[in-house]
Enzyme design. Structure first.
Site, PDB file in Angstrom:
ATOM      1  N   ARG A 231       0.612  -1.582  -0.060  1.00  0.00           N
ATOM      2  CA  ARG A 231      -0.381  -0.007  -0.041  1.00  0.00           C
ATOM      3  C   ARG A 231       0.716   1.229   0.180  1.00  0.00           C
ATOM      4  O   ARG A 231       1.694   1.609   0.632  1.00  0.00           O
ATOM      5  CB  ARG A 231      -1.144  -0.027   1.089  1.00  0.00           C
ATOM      6  CG  ARG A 231      -1.503  -0.872   0.787  1.00  0.00           C
ATOM      7  CD  ARG A 231      -3.195  -0.688  -0.115  1.00  0.00           C
ATOM      8  NE  ARG A 231      -4.057  -1.235  -0.429  1.00  0.00           N
ATOM      9  CZ  ARG A 231      -4.598  -1.790  -1.849  1.00  0.00           C
ATOM     10  NH1 ARG A 231      -3.944  -2.348  -2.017  1.00  0.00           N
ATOM     11  NH2 ARG A 231      -5.651  -2.564  -1.743  1.00  0.00           N
ATOM     12  N   GLU A 260      -1.594   8.117  -6.044  1.00  0.00           N
ATOM     13  CA  GLU A 260      -1.994   7.773  -7.206  1.00  0.00           C
ATOM     14  C   GLU A 260      -2.437   8.300  -7.811  1.00  0.00           C
ATOM     15  O   GLU A 260      -2.058   7.884  -9.629  1.00  0.00           O
ATOM     16  CB  GLU A 260      -1.859   5.903  -7.456  1.00  0.00           C
ATOM     17  CG  GLU A 260      -1.367   5.313  -6.167  1.00  0.00           C
ATOM     18  CD  GLU A 260      -1.338   3.711  -6.460  1.00  0.00           C
ATOM     19  OE1 GLU A 260      -2.539   3.528  -6.757  1.00  0.00           O
ATOM     20  OE2 GLU A 260      -0.703   3.477  -5.382  1.00  0.00           O
ATOM     21  N   HIS A 280       1.231   0.280 -10.092  1.00  0.00           N
ATOM     22  CA  HIS A 280      -0.093  -0.693  -9.244  1.00  0.00           C
ATOM     23  C   HIS A 280      -0.707  -1.937  -9.672  1.00  0.00           C
ATOM     24  O   HIS A 280      -1.498  -2.481 -10.148  1.00  0.00           O
ATOM     25  CB  HIS A 280      -1.145   0.220  -9.091  1.00  0.00           C
ATOM     26  CG  HIS A 280      -1.692  -0.308  -7.441  1.00  0.00           C
ATOM     27  ND1 HIS A 280      -2.280   0.556  -6.715  1.00  0.00           N
ATOM     28  CD2 HIS A 280      -2.160  -1.230  -7.232  1.00  0.00           C
ATOM     29  CE1 HIS A 280      -3.063   0.177  -5.433  1.00  0.00           C
ATOM     30  NE2 HIS A 280      -2.768  -1.277  -5.261  1.00  0.00           N
TER      31      HIS A 280
END
Length: 536
Positions: A231, A260, A280
């Site tokens: 994370r 992000e 990701h």
């Protein structure tokens, strides 16, 4: 028919599963205000990581029963707000285990051997072998923070590569770590300096946010290599940038970031071969996308059909491994709690739970949740397994569970004792032949009666004519008796028996109205008349 809203891209196979049980609207990802305008129509919301399920959205979701996250992390969902409203939040903790673990290992090896920059160089027509000399992982020590299923899988692969493993995870036992051939680190301060590589496999919480920061990086070996596919926000990216510049950190490989949405502003973009950044991709395999979507879709359908969720994030006591051994006792636990709550008098101060027999050998936390739901639902609307513990905590209700393995008349039994400012009320339950529910004691009176939707408790003098008098009133008012039992007071061995009082426990086909209860209470020899309604 229930209505389900899907706001992120979900595998079509999962959508078809939900469509069999509900009306489905599959819409693009929406911002908060836009979603708030329509969410009130839906019973369930199914998302991935793009949709941010805020407190405002949850408050607007007046009909929401479940929020499903097709993936592992739920940091895009306000769990506190969902729990307070009794909304179940589910995820798929196992569906992308292999994908995330494999990506972690791939990132570690790519980082060790400078593969991305070497590929780029060759494609530019260059031949720079000496520039991309790497390091071997064989014989190096890999530090793993968080030994869940993904961390465990990474450890197994790393051991096969000849690496040494050290583990910090306060929720994993020393025995479990040592059994897999790794070293257990009890204190995080002792962890940092032992690692050549570090990989993170924990959720983002208050405790793990900026876990890797300037202070902790300085405790690591000079030249440490760090991987994070868990994370964003667990690593302080400014501190990491400074450590890369100083050489304290030799290289890093990140798949997740603090922000992000604005990756173009990330401070790590300026680095070359010693920094690997991917968008990701941890769960981005065909297999993982299908697995997580199917898992969450099935849970949504189950909950909307009145069933259970296998991965409810905000009902930790009802995780499958905890629930399965005691699930047969959940209904009777809730029923006796409901009865105790409805016949007790005064303001509730505390709840004492007594578990006896072989049941005492098990984790009874699911039963505690069922009992809280039963106690609170008698006076509060909208109580369920999700919000019952929170509601009890807010009301300052103390809960104490006692266990005894001494033999009883039943394999396992549960007693609920409600302490109020007016005294104590106790109701006990048990199972006969595993599935037959019975209420076996009410205060000092032994009984064995089936809990049913409509019940009547009538304390009375132990004299002739009492049963007939009550039955006559019920009959005159059109209330049919389905079963009935007279409970006698239980006496300790050697205690003098004074049988002046008994209790009629009557199951009826329908609700007993207040005017009927008043008539029964006026019968000579009747002390009071209590109507009980149970969720059965």
């Amino acid at each position: 028919m229930a209505k389900v809203l899907i706001t992120d891209k979900i595998n079509e196979a999962a959508v078809k599963i939900v469509e069999k049980a509900a009306h489905v609207d599959n819409l693009p990802t929406m911002e908060e205000d836009e979603l708030c305008k329509i969410i009130g129509e839906y019973d369930a919301l199914l998302v991935r990581s793009q949709t941010k399920v805020t407190e405002k959205i949850i408050e607007a979701g007046k009909n929401l029963k479940i929020i499903g996250r097709a993936g592992v992390g739920v940091d895009n969902i306000n769990l506190d707000a969902a729990t307070a409203k009794g909304i179940i939040v589910v995820n798929s903790p196992d569906g992308n285990t292999n994908a995330a673990a494999e990506h972690t290992v791939a990132m570690m090896l790519a980082m060790a051997r400078n593969i991305p920059e070497a590929v780029k160089s060759v494609k530019e027509g260059k031949w720079e072998r000496s520039k991309f000399t790497g390091v071997e992982v064989f014989g190096k020590t890999l530090g793993i923070i968080g030994l869940g299923k993904i961390g465990h899988h990474v450890a197994e692969v790393a051991l096969a590569l000849g690496m040494k493993i050290v583990v910090f995870d306060p929720y994993t036992s020393r025995e479990a770590v040592e059994n897999m051939g790794a070293k257990y680190i009890e204190h995080l301060d002792d962890f940092w300096g032992q690692c050549d590589f570090i990989t993170i496999h924990t959720p983002k919480t208050k405790e793990t946010t900026s876990l890797i920061n300037k202070n902790t990086i300085n405790r690591m070996k000079k030249g440490i290599r760090i991987v994070n596919c868990a994370r964003g926000g667990i690593i302080d990216e400014i501190a990491l940038k400074e450590a890369l510049e100083s050489g304290q950190v030799a290289s890093c490989a990140l798949d997740v970031y603090e922000d992000e949405k604005n990756i173009q502003d990330n401070v790590l973009l300026e680095f070359g071969k010693n920094v690997i950044l991917t968008p990701h991709l941890g769960a981005s395999t065909d297999e993982a996308q299908i697995n997580v979507a199917l898992d969450v879709a099935n849970q949504v359908v189950s909950v909307l059909s009145g069933g259970d969720a296998t991965s409810a994030v905000n009902i930790p006591s009802l995780k499958p491994q905890k629930l399965e051994p005691v699930k047969d006792y959940m209904p009777i636990a809730e029923n006796i709690a409901q009865m105790a709550s409805q016949i007790s008098k005064g303001n509730l101060k505390s709840i004492e739970i007594e578990v006896k027999g072989t049941l005492a050998q098990l984790d009874t936390s699911p039963l505690e949740t069922a009992i809280l739901k039963g106690v609170l639902s008698s006076n509060i609307t909208g109580v369920n397994y999700v919000n019952a513990p929170l509601l009890a905590k807010k009301r300052g209700i103390d809960i104490l569970t006692k266990k005894s393995q001494q033999s009883t008349d039943y394999i396992g039994s549960i007693s609920v004792n409600l302490n109020t400012d007016s005294g104590c009320t106790s109701v006990s339950g048990a199972l006969i032949a595993k599935h037959i529910k019975r209420i076996v004691k009410i205060n000092d009176y032994n009984t064995s009666i089936k809990p049913e939707k409509h019940m009547l408790l009538v304390p009375h003098e132990n004299k002739p004519g009492m049963i007939a008098a009550v039955a006559t009133v019920l009959g005159d008012d059109g209330v049919n008796i389905s079963r009935m039992q007279v409970a006698q007071k239980s006496y300790a061995k050697g205690e003098a028996r004074v049988d002046e009082k008994s209790i009629m426990i009557i199951n009826t086909d329908d609700k007993v109205e207040q005017n009927t209860l008043d008539k029964i209470a006026k019968i000579n020899g009747i002390y009071e008349s209590n109507y009980i309604r149970l969720n059965v």
